[in-house]
Design a protein around this motif. Sequence first.
Motif, PDB file in Angstrom:
ATOM      1  N   HIS A 182     -11.656  -3.118  -7.977  1.00  0.00           N
ATOM      2  CA  HIS A 182     -10.145  -3.452  -8.357  1.00  0.00           C
ATOM      3  C   HIS A 182      -9.227  -3.024  -7.226  1.00  0.00           C
ATOM      4  CE1 HIS A 182      -6.687  -2.185 -11.675  1.00  0.00           C
ATOM      5  NE2 HIS A 182      -6.775  -2.644 -10.894  1.00  0.00           N
ATOM      6  N   ALA A 183      -8.247  -4.305  -7.104  1.00  0.00           N
ATOM      7  CA  ALA A 183      -7.193  -3.330  -5.344  1.00  0.00           C
ATOM      8  C   ALA A 183      -5.688  -3.965  -5.850  1.00  0.00           C
ATOM      9  CB  ALA A 183      -7.890  -5.339  -4.181  1.00  0.00           C
ATOM     10  N   GLU A 184      -5.380  -2.661  -5.589  1.00  0.00           N
ATOM     11  CA  GLU A 184      -4.316  -1.779  -6.230  1.00  0.00           C
ATOM     12  C   GLU A 184      -4.510  -0.434  -5.330  1.00  0.00           C
ATOM     13  OE1 GLU A 184      -1.593  -3.205 -10.086  1.00  0.00           O
ATOM     14  OE2 GLU A 184      -3.476  -2.439 -10.080  1.00  0.00           O
ATOM     15  N   GLU A 216      -0.299  -4.497  -4.527  1.00  0.00           N
ATOM     16  CA  GLU A 216      -1.706  -5.300  -4.188  1.00  0.00           C
ATOM     17  C   GLU A 216      -2.047  -6.065  -2.699  1.00  0.00           C
ATOM     18  OE1 GLU A 216      -3.064  -7.981  -8.048  1.00  0.00           O
ATOM     19  OE2 GLU A 216      -2.485  -9.610  -6.601  1.00  0.00           O
ATOM     20  N   ILE A 217      -1.337  -6.543  -2.325  1.00  0.00           N
ATOM     21  CA  ILE A 217      -1.223  -7.018  -0.425  1.00  0.00           C
ATOM     22  C   ILE A 217      -2.124  -5.873   0.335  1.00  0.00           C
ATOM     23  CG2 ILE A 217       0.189  -7.058   1.419  1.00  0.00           C
ATOM     24  CD1 ILE A 217       2.274  -8.699  -0.657  1.00  0.00           C
ATOM     25  N   SER A 240      -3.718 -11.324  -8.889  1.00  0.00           N
ATOM     26  CA  SER A 240      -2.203 -11.411 -10.121  1.00  0.00           C
ATOM     27  C   SER A 240      -0.859 -11.880  -9.120  1.00  0.00           C
ATOM     28  CB  SER A 240      -1.632  -9.973 -11.213  1.00  0.00           C
ATOM     29  OG  SER A 240      -1.195  -8.789  -9.802  1.00  0.00           O
ATOM     30  N   ALA A 241      -1.094 -11.386  -7.940  1.00  0.00           N
ATOM     31  CA  ALA A 241       0.418 -11.828  -7.271  1.00  0.00           C
ATOM     32  C   ALA A 241       0.338 -12.775  -6.452  1.00  0.00           C
ATOM     33  CB  ALA A 241       0.424 -10.728  -7.052  1.00  0.00           C
ATOM     34  N   LEU A 283      -1.537  -4.096 -19.014  1.00  0.00           N
ATOM     35  CA  LEU A 283      -2.927  -4.335 -18.288  1.00  0.00           C
ATOM     36  C   LEU A 283      -2.825  -4.261 -16.857  1.00  0.00           C
ATOM     37  CD1 LEU A 283      -4.165  -7.989 -18.045  1.00  0.00           C
ATOM     38  CD2 LEU A 283      -2.010  -6.993 -18.598  1.00  0.00           C
ATOM     39  N   ASN A 284      -3.577  -3.762 -16.463  1.00  0.00           N
ATOM     40  CA  ASN A 284      -3.491  -3.206 -14.630  1.00  0.00           C
ATOM     41  C   ASN A 284      -4.968  -4.846 -14.125  1.00  0.00           C
ATOM     42  OD1 ASN A 284      -2.822  -1.589 -15.576  1.00  0.00           O
ATOM     43  ND2 ASN A 284      -4.659  -0.103 -15.716  1.00  0.00           N
ATOM     44  N   PRO A 285      -4.188  -5.259 -12.870  1.00  0.00           N
ATOM     45  CA  PRO A 285      -2.957  -5.161 -13.050  1.00  0.00           C
ATOM     46  C   PRO A 285      -1.786  -5.862 -13.459  1.00  0.00           C
ATOM     47  CG  PRO A 285      -4.317  -6.392 -11.146  1.00  0.00           C
ATOM     48  CD  PRO A 285      -5.004  -6.287 -12.169  1.00  0.00           C
ATOM     49  N   PRO A 286      -0.438  -6.003 -13.400  1.00  0.00           N
ATOM     50  CA  PRO A 286       0.401  -5.722 -14.747  1.00  0.00           C
ATOM     51  C   PRO A 286       0.577  -7.405 -14.866  1.00  0.00           C
ATOM     52  CG  PRO A 286       1.985  -5.387 -12.610  1.00  0.00           C
ATOM     53  CD  PRO A 286       0.245  -5.253 -12.110  1.00  0.00           C
ATOM     54  N   ILE A 287       0.743  -7.928 -15.974  1.00  0.00           N
ATOM     55  CA  ILE A 287       1.722  -8.968 -16.126  1.00  0.00           C
ATOM     56  C   ILE A 287       3.012  -8.850 -15.541  1.00  0.00           C
ATOM     57  CG2 ILE A 287       2.182 -10.824 -17.900  1.00  0.00           C
ATOM     58  CD1 ILE A 287       0.231 -10.829 -17.986  1.00  0.00           C
ATOM     59  N   ARG A 288       3.144 -10.176 -14.453  1.00  0.00           N
ATOM     60  CA  ARG A 288       3.968 -10.252 -12.985  1.00  0.00           C
ATOM     61  C   ARG A 288       5.443 -11.054 -13.959  1.00  0.00           C
ATOM     62  NH1 ARG A 288       2.413  -6.753  -9.872  1.00  0.00           N
ATOM     63  NH2 ARG A 288       0.605  -6.756  -8.763  1.00  0.00           N
ATOM     64  N   GLU A 289       6.553 -11.453 -12.297  1.00  0.00           N
ATOM     65  CA  GLU A 289       7.670 -12.600 -12.707  1.00  0.00           C
ATOM     66  C   GLU A 289       7.179 -13.908 -13.286  1.00  0.00           C
ATOM     67  OE1 GLU A 289       9.371  -8.999 -10.692  1.00  0.00           O
ATOM     68  OE2 GLU A 289       7.264 -10.041 -10.546  1.00  0.00           O
ATOM     69  N   GLU A 290       7.683 -14.653 -13.943  1.00  0.00           N
ATOM     70  CA  GLU A 290       7.562 -16.355 -13.635  1.00  0.00           C
ATOM     71  C   GLU A 290       7.231 -17.355 -12.561  1.00  0.00           C
ATOM     72  OE1 GLU A 290       8.285 -20.216 -15.870  1.00  0.00           O
ATOM     73  OE2 GLU A 290      10.542 -18.508 -15.940  1.00  0.00           O
ATOM     74  N   ARG A 291       7.539 -16.064 -11.760  1.00  0.00           N
ATOM     75  CA  ARG A 291       7.734 -17.204 -10.285  1.00  0.00           C
ATOM     76  C   ARG A 291       5.802 -16.869  -9.563  1.00  0.00           C
ATOM     77  NH1 ARG A 291       6.725 -14.302  -5.920  1.00  0.00           N
ATOM     78  NH2 ARG A 291       7.582 -11.939  -5.810  1.00  0.00           N
TER      79      ARG A 291
END
Length: 500
Positions: A182-184, A216-217, A240-241, A283-291
């Motif tokens: 789990h990479a954050e 995450e990066i 997620s990103a 949830l983790n990682p979070p839901i992110r922007e549409e992009r």
Amino acid sequence: MSNADLVIRGGRIVSPEQIVDASIAIEGGRIVAIGHDDLMPSAREELRADGQYLLPGAIDSHVHFRDPGYPHKETWKTGSAAAACGGVTTVFEMPNTNPPTGTLEALRLKQKAAEASYVDYGIHGLLGDDTIDRLEALLEAGVTSFKAFVGNTFGNLPAPSDGALLEGFEKLAPLGIRTVVHAENSSIMARRQHRLEAAGRIDPLAHLASRPAVAEIEAIGRVLTLAEWTGARVHIAHHSAADSLFVLRAAKLRGVDVTVETCPQYLLLNTRDMLGLGGILRLNPPIREERHNQPLWDALMDGTIDMIATDHAPHSPEEKTRESIWQCDCGFPGVETQMPLMLTEVNRQRATLMDYVKWSAAAPAKAWGLYGTKGVLAVGAHADIAVVDMDRRAVLSQGRLQSISKISPWNGRSVHGAPIHTLVRGRFVMRDGRLVTEASGWGQPVKPVQRMPTPRPRNTEHYTSAVLQTPAGVPPTAVPTDPGAFEGTGFARGITKEAA
């Protein structure tokens, strides 16, 4: 050929490379023949699958069945029932149960609970600061792989220190065992959340603000650095990103043995949904922007992301609908809805059915050392099969989920395509869309058939185990043995000839 146990006639067999019209004969839990219907042996039972698709059962390498420890959220029986009804024939269960799966005693409790499983399973053990000395024993006792919670999540397990993570990789690299990460970055997230809470933010998007993409990066880069140095195999969970994809692409080009999963929620949902669903979508990682949505699809298509998993993480409705986002438990059930959601995208021509089989079955089977036995429909393989009707339309209903958790962000979503039968090693665990309750306990551990590729450890001379003893020919202390080393120093005047 003698009578088979079952022949599935007239189906369309799907692999990552092709779709072939053929029938399948099953005997003793394995596929014994594939070919023209006229060439199949007689069988004690037959299933007509005319025009329907036969897929290798999905392998979900990321589920939380909450058992032992949280029976009001889920049990192995209910979680695996959800898997069976979702066309999933093998699951890998995470270690943040109570107790965490980091001791032999905790592992035995989980293995006992898993005896109720409808589907086959692997068990991820816990890699943490206080489990490093138990990794080999856990493997011998039945663990298939490990999980390192570098980022904080449900259960509040402390993130392993970088030193422990490195040493854990040093132990596992020569064994060829893969570690899920789990990479954050926990430090960034803890400080951000503290600041946000102090500012009074309890809204849905505060959770995203506490876990920016840079967390995450950074964590992925750090994990991959340690994996590359040691030669360890790693798996990045629930990617997620869009922003961190470049780190993965570069690592794969360098030959780092890293596999990556994403989940339907990161492909199909974004902050607009979060505004409407609130804590249900925490949830983790979070839901992110549409992009972020389309780049993740692109990464699946180009192989940067290898597979689909669900992060099935059930909670009670009360635990998901509290006023403050910080008080809403993280995660939601997903193992039962993944296949119809993804098949719907196939019907929308966002991917092919062959792509889906690669992501849901072949790639995870290869990552966890099961390919050939699982993840493929071929003679000699386990008869793990999802029979799919690509024309079936339905509306997902959280009230009809097999999971104890009856709250889902997918509630009310229309789907097009669904599994109608699921077989695990030749036995129906779901038939005509209904759970076969008599199949509880049919699931077996995959550890006996797991065959990881040859390990490729690196820099072993620098491993912790290699440097704990003084090398031959090196003085036992740091005191210089050459008396001339003290000339010109004040200390030299206090050294006698005898002492030198």
